[in-house]
Design an enzyme around this catalytic site. Structure first.
Site, PDB file in Angstrom:
ATOM      1  N   ALA A  65      10.298  -3.216   6.043  1.00  0.00           N
ATOM      2  CA  ALA A  65      10.415  -1.953   6.789  1.00  0.00           C
ATOM      3  C   ALA A  65      10.517  -0.771   5.834  1.00  0.00           C
ATOM      4  CB  ALA A  65      11.603  -1.984   7.762  1.00  0.00           C
ATOM      5  N   LYS A 115       0.843  -1.205   0.000  1.00  0.00           N
ATOM      6  CA  LYS A 115       0.000   0.000   0.000  1.00  0.00           C
ATOM      7  C   LYS A 115       0.872   1.246   0.000  1.00  0.00           C
ATOM      8  CE  LYS A 115       1.006   1.206   4.438  1.00  0.00           C
ATOM      9  NZ  LYS A 115       1.780   2.373   4.834  1.00  0.00           N
ATOM     10  N   ASP A 168      -2.435  -1.585   9.945  1.00  0.00           N
ATOM     11  CA  ASP A 168      -2.489  -1.645   8.480  1.00  0.00           C
ATOM     12  C   ASP A 168      -3.029  -2.974   7.956  1.00  0.00           C
ATOM     13  OD1 ASP A 168      -1.332   0.850   8.361  1.00  0.00           O
ATOM     14  OD2 ASP A 168       0.682   0.116   7.883  1.00  0.00           O
ATOM     15  N   PRO A 219       9.156  -4.321  -0.117  1.00  0.00           N
ATOM     16  CA  PRO A 219      10.344  -4.035   0.689  1.00  0.00           C
ATOM     17  C   PRO A 219      10.062  -4.180   2.187  1.00  0.00           C
ATOM     18  CG  PRO A 219       9.911  -2.241  -0.872  1.00  0.00           C
ATOM     19  CD  PRO A 219       8.767  -3.196  -0.981  1.00  0.00           C
TER      20      PRO A 219
HETATM   21  P1  ATP Z   1       4.115  -0.282   7.759  1.00  0.00           P
HETATM   22  O1  ATP Z   1       4.088   0.346   6.403  1.00  0.00           O
HETATM   23  O2  ATP Z   1       2.848  -1.088   8.054  1.00  0.00           O
HETATM   24  O3  ATP Z   1       4.497   0.626   8.868  1.00  0.00           O
HETATM   25  P2  ATP Z   1       6.604  -1.464   6.972  1.00  0.00           P
HETATM   26  O4  ATP Z   1       6.315  -1.863   5.563  1.00  0.00           O
HETATM   27  O5  ATP Z   1       7.371  -0.206   7.177  1.00  0.00           O
HETATM   28  O6  ATP Z   1       5.234  -1.411   7.754  1.00  0.00           O
HETATM   29  P3  ATP Z   1       7.323  -4.165   7.542  1.00  0.00           P
HETATM   30  O7  ATP Z   1       7.868  -4.601   6.233  1.00  0.00           O
HETATM   31  O8  ATP Z   1       5.975  -4.629   7.903  1.00  0.00           O
HETATM   32  O9  ATP Z   1       7.387  -2.598   7.691  1.00  0.00           O
HETATM   33  O10 ATP Z   1       8.410  -4.619   8.624  1.00  0.00           O
HETATM   34  C1  ATP Z   1       8.591  -4.006   9.878  1.00  0.00           C
HETATM   35  C2  ATP Z   1       9.346  -4.981  10.769  1.00  0.00           C
HETATM   36  O11 ATP Z   1       8.460  -6.050  11.093  1.00  0.00           O
HETATM   37  C3  ATP Z   1      10.536  -5.640  10.096  1.00  0.00           C
HETATM   38  O12 ATP Z   1      11.710  -4.942  10.355  1.00  0.00           O
HETATM   39  C4  ATP Z   1      10.550  -7.056  10.677  1.00  0.00           C
HETATM   40  O13 ATP Z   1      11.435  -7.127  11.763  1.00  0.00           O
HETATM   41  C5  ATP Z   1       9.160  -7.282  11.227  1.00  0.00           C
HETATM   42  N1  ATP Z   1       8.358  -8.321  10.513  1.00  0.00           N
HETATM   43  C6  ATP Z   1       7.533  -9.198  11.095  1.00  0.00           C
HETATM   44  N2  ATP Z   1       6.928  -9.973  10.194  1.00  0.00           N
HETATM   45  C7  ATP Z   1       7.361  -9.592   8.986  1.00  0.00           C
HETATM   46  C8  ATP Z   1       7.072 -10.033   7.668  1.00  0.00           C
HETATM   47  N3  ATP Z   1       6.233 -11.029   7.413  1.00  0.00           N
HETATM   48  N4  ATP Z   1       7.673  -9.385   6.655  1.00  0.00           N
HETATM   49  C9  ATP Z   1       8.512  -8.358   6.917  1.00  0.00           C
HETATM   50  N5  ATP Z   1       8.837  -7.925   8.137  1.00  0.00           N
HETATM   51  C10 ATP Z   1       8.260  -8.521   9.186  1.00  0.00           C
END
Ligand code: ATP
Length: 299
Positions: free
Chosen positions: A98, A11, A138, A96
């Site tokens: 995080a 998203k 989310d 990607p």
């Molecule tokens: P958001 O946009 O919802 O804030 P994000 O895309 O920035 O999230 P994620 O990719 O969800 O961040 O990852 C955040 C952290 O969650 C990662 O650093 C990792 O340690 C942990 N994590 C737990 N489960 C997962 C998963 N299935 N895929 C990726 N990271 C995960």
């Protein structure tokens, strides 16, 4: 059933209005989520116990233990229906890690739909959405897809109409940004600017009518002029090179640029598919993607 694969979208928040910090530590949000055609795939197969494997982009940063959001989703669903969480979940990552694109949330939504099918539970959609909301702000949108206004901490969804396709390019940064760190920096910047960061002192955020209309009309120019992200200043403060990334995209023909969610991925709205290809070439690692995209889909 021997194997079930679910495709789940990333998203971008085309509006991310952040209210004050609530007593529970969360922030009130008014956010407009748009699902984009960049997908993770979650495959569930029968197993003894719960096992997680992963492949694809940034896979070294994906936890493979019980902290993986997909694992937590499987456990929550099993508990709700009184079954054992016996499943092997394999996550093929393209979103990607995080990156501010809700990759972990997508995997959680994908795991719920995959386990529901594998275990033959037939959980009603409202039940799945409630489990999603418990897993993270989310996650409900990752299940729903399309476009939606998210209120509360982002988990209360109102679907929005989208009258056309939008062409995006996502420039992926090296390393991630922690979402809690970015919110903390946003609060700090508010206090440093002489204001308050508390929900009691700040107006509740609301949807931007011009942005909602641009989505409904499928107007890229209208959407470009309405994009907003209250977390952007905090993300750029924590990762100053993002300012250069945003400027590079604008110079390469983007209608508008913004940090995606809490970053550090940057999102660029392009006027056409051709322009998106040109834009993507301006970055070492950038991916064109179309929106809106459907939510979690059983393949
Ligand atoms: P958001 O946009 O919802 O804030 P994000 O895309 O920035 O999230 P994620 O990719 O969800 O961040 O990852 C955040 C952290 O969650 C990662 O650093 C990792 O340690 C942990 N994590 C737990 N489960 C997962 C998963 N299935 N895929 C990726 N990271 C995960």
């Amino acid at each position: 059933m021997s194997a079930v694969t679910v495709r789940v979208p990333a998203k971008v928040n085309v509006q991310l209005s952040v209210g004050g910090r609530r007593p529970d530590g969360f922030h009130d949000l008014a956010t407009v989520f748009l699902a984009v055609g960049l997908y993770d795939h979650v495959t569930a197969t029968p197993a003894e116990g719960l096992r997680i494997t992963a492949a694809g982009r940034d896979v070294d940063r994906v936890p493979l233990d019980g902290t993986n959001l997909a694992a937590r989703a499987a456990v929550a669903l099993a508990k709700r229906y009184g079954v054992e969480p016996d499943v092997h979940l394999h996550i093929d990552k393209d979103i990607p890690v995080a990156g501010g694109m809700a990759g972990g949330s997508a995997d959680a939504a994908g795991a719920l739909v995959a386990c529901d099918a594998l275990w033959g539970l037939g959980a009603p959609r409202e039940e799945l959405l409630a489990l999603c909301a418990d897993l993270g702000s989310d996650v409900p949108f990752s299940l729903a897809g399309g476009a939606a206004l998210g209120t509360g901490r982002g988990e209360i969804l109102t679907p929005l109409e989208v009258g056309g396709e939008f062409h995006w390019v996502f420039a992926v940064a090296e390393g991630g940004l922690s979402t809690p760190d970015v919110y903390r920096e946003c609060d700090r910047l508010r206090r440093a600017g002489g204001g308050s960061d508390l929900a009691a002192d700040l107006p509740a955020p609301g949807a931007d009518a011009a942005l909602v209309a641009a989505l409904r009309e499928g107007s890229a120019v209208g959407l470009a002029s309405a994009l907003s992200n209250d977390l952007q200043a905090a993300s750029v403060a924590l990762r100053p090179t993002l300012a250069d990334t945003l400027a590079t995209g604008l110079a390469a023909g983007a209608l508008a640029a913004l940090v995606s969610g809490s970053g550090p991925t940057c999102a660029f709205l392009a006027p056409s598919a051709g322009a998106a290809t040109t834009l993507a070439a301006a970055f070492p690692a950038a991916y064109p993607a179309l929106s809106p995209a459907p939510g979690a889909t059983l393949l």
